[in-house]
Design an enzyme around this catalytic site. Sequence first.
Site, mmCIF file in Angstrom:
data_model
loop_
_atom_site.group_PDB
_atom_site.id
_atom_site.type_symbol
_atom_site.label_atom_id
_atom_site.label_comp_id
_atom_site.label_asym_id
_atom_site.label_seq_id
_atom_site.Cartn_x
_atom_site.Cartn_y
_atom_site.Cartn_z
ATOM 1 N N HIS A 39 0.691 -1.203 -0.016
ATOM 2 C CA HIS A 39 -0.002 0.015 -0.038
ATOM 3 C C HIS A 39 0.954 1.258 -0.109
ATOM 4 C CE1 HIS A 39 1.337 0.206 4.077
ATOM 5 N NE2 HIS A 39 0.633 -1.071 4.433
ATOM 6 N N GLY A 41 1.947 3.153 2.287
ATOM 7 C CA GLY A 41 2.927 3.034 3.279
ATOM 8 C C GLY A 41 4.238 2.397 2.768
ATOM 9 N N HIS A 42 3.805 1.093 2.147
ATOM 10 C CA HIS A 42 5.179 0.472 1.491
ATOM 11 C C HIS A 42 5.906 1.283 0.502
ATOM 12 C CE1 HIS A 42 2.820 -3.091 2.851
ATOM 13 N NE2 HIS A 42 3.877 -3.328 3.501
ATOM 14 N N GLN A 154 7.657 3.622 10.532
ATOM 15 C CA GLN A 154 7.600 3.865 11.843
ATOM 16 C C GLN A 154 6.180 3.400 12.688
ATOM 17 O OE1 GLN A 154 7.995 8.280 13.134
ATOM 18 N NE2 GLN A 154 6.326 7.684 14.779
ATOM 19 N N SER A 192 -1.907 -2.918 6.315
ATOM 20 C CA SER A 192 -2.603 -3.939 5.231
ATOM 21 C C SER A 192 -3.891 -4.696 5.919
ATOM 22 C CB SER A 192 -1.590 -5.156 5.019
ATOM 23 O OG SER A 192 -0.325 -4.637 4.571
#
Length: 286
Positions: A39, A41-42, A154, A192
């Site tokens: 997503h 963030g990744h 984080q 996720s």
Amino acid sequence: MQVFRTVADLRRWSRALRSMSGLAPGNSIGLVPTMGALHAGHASLIRAARAACTHVAVSLFVNPTQFGPNEDYTRYPRSFDADCALAERGGADVLFAPSVEELYPNGPASTFVEVPGLGDRLDGASRPGHFRGVATVVAKLLIAAEPDRAFFGQKDAAQVAVLRRMVADLKLAAEIVVCPIVRDADGLAISSRNVYLNPSERAQALTLSRAVRHVESLVAQGERRAHMLIASAHGVFAAEPEVRIDYIVLVDWSTLEPVETAAPGTLFAVAAYFGSTRLIDNTVLR
Ligand code: PAF
């Protein structure tokens, strides 16, 4: 983007670059370990790796040893084709997607890496054995890929503390790079597991970021006492009686030990259940 299924292929790639490094100084390898279901963030981790390193590998492995017996290992979201597309768009050179047998050739209960103390705090207290599984699989990945830097979010702040300690104790060469939490527009930290939430749980889950913002604003107003900050965060959750709090803590980020007074670098972290879905959030105080 090349897709590797074996440790031998990943190691060959990394070693070839390393022997090239002598010829072309400045080469560096970035590793972004993930469990897939990639997503935003990744994507931010892959971008950070791309910006900091000349070569980037993304690993995609739903690691059985970090799930408890009644947790969501079997239903954890898996989306290989979409993950490949996202990793490639982000500029990954390699996607490493091994099977369970490849990473655990003698079964999942073979050799483990444990970080005692740290590994039993926060999520490690609620999910016994979780950080042993995380430390074990990340050690395997760092040994296989020999990256210069490994990138983590984080959001999983306790995981970061455990992995920093592991890397220091095992004298692994990789630098652990921590990237900021990525949030949806309404403040929910992207995870996720957010796909498990029904609409009312999704609305309740905003309590996490509300509590985080509330504590940040109290600290900005000068409140430093841990018990006051924690009590006040509990107050934010009181508005959502269906939500089950797992922990609300103020800890030293390197030891995960509770502190009495907030200071720059102190970690405020929360975990709670929305239905059966457990989500986490945090802030590192300024
Ligand atoms: O943060 C995660 O997605 C996982 O815990 C990690 C670091 C990829 C290990 O399986």
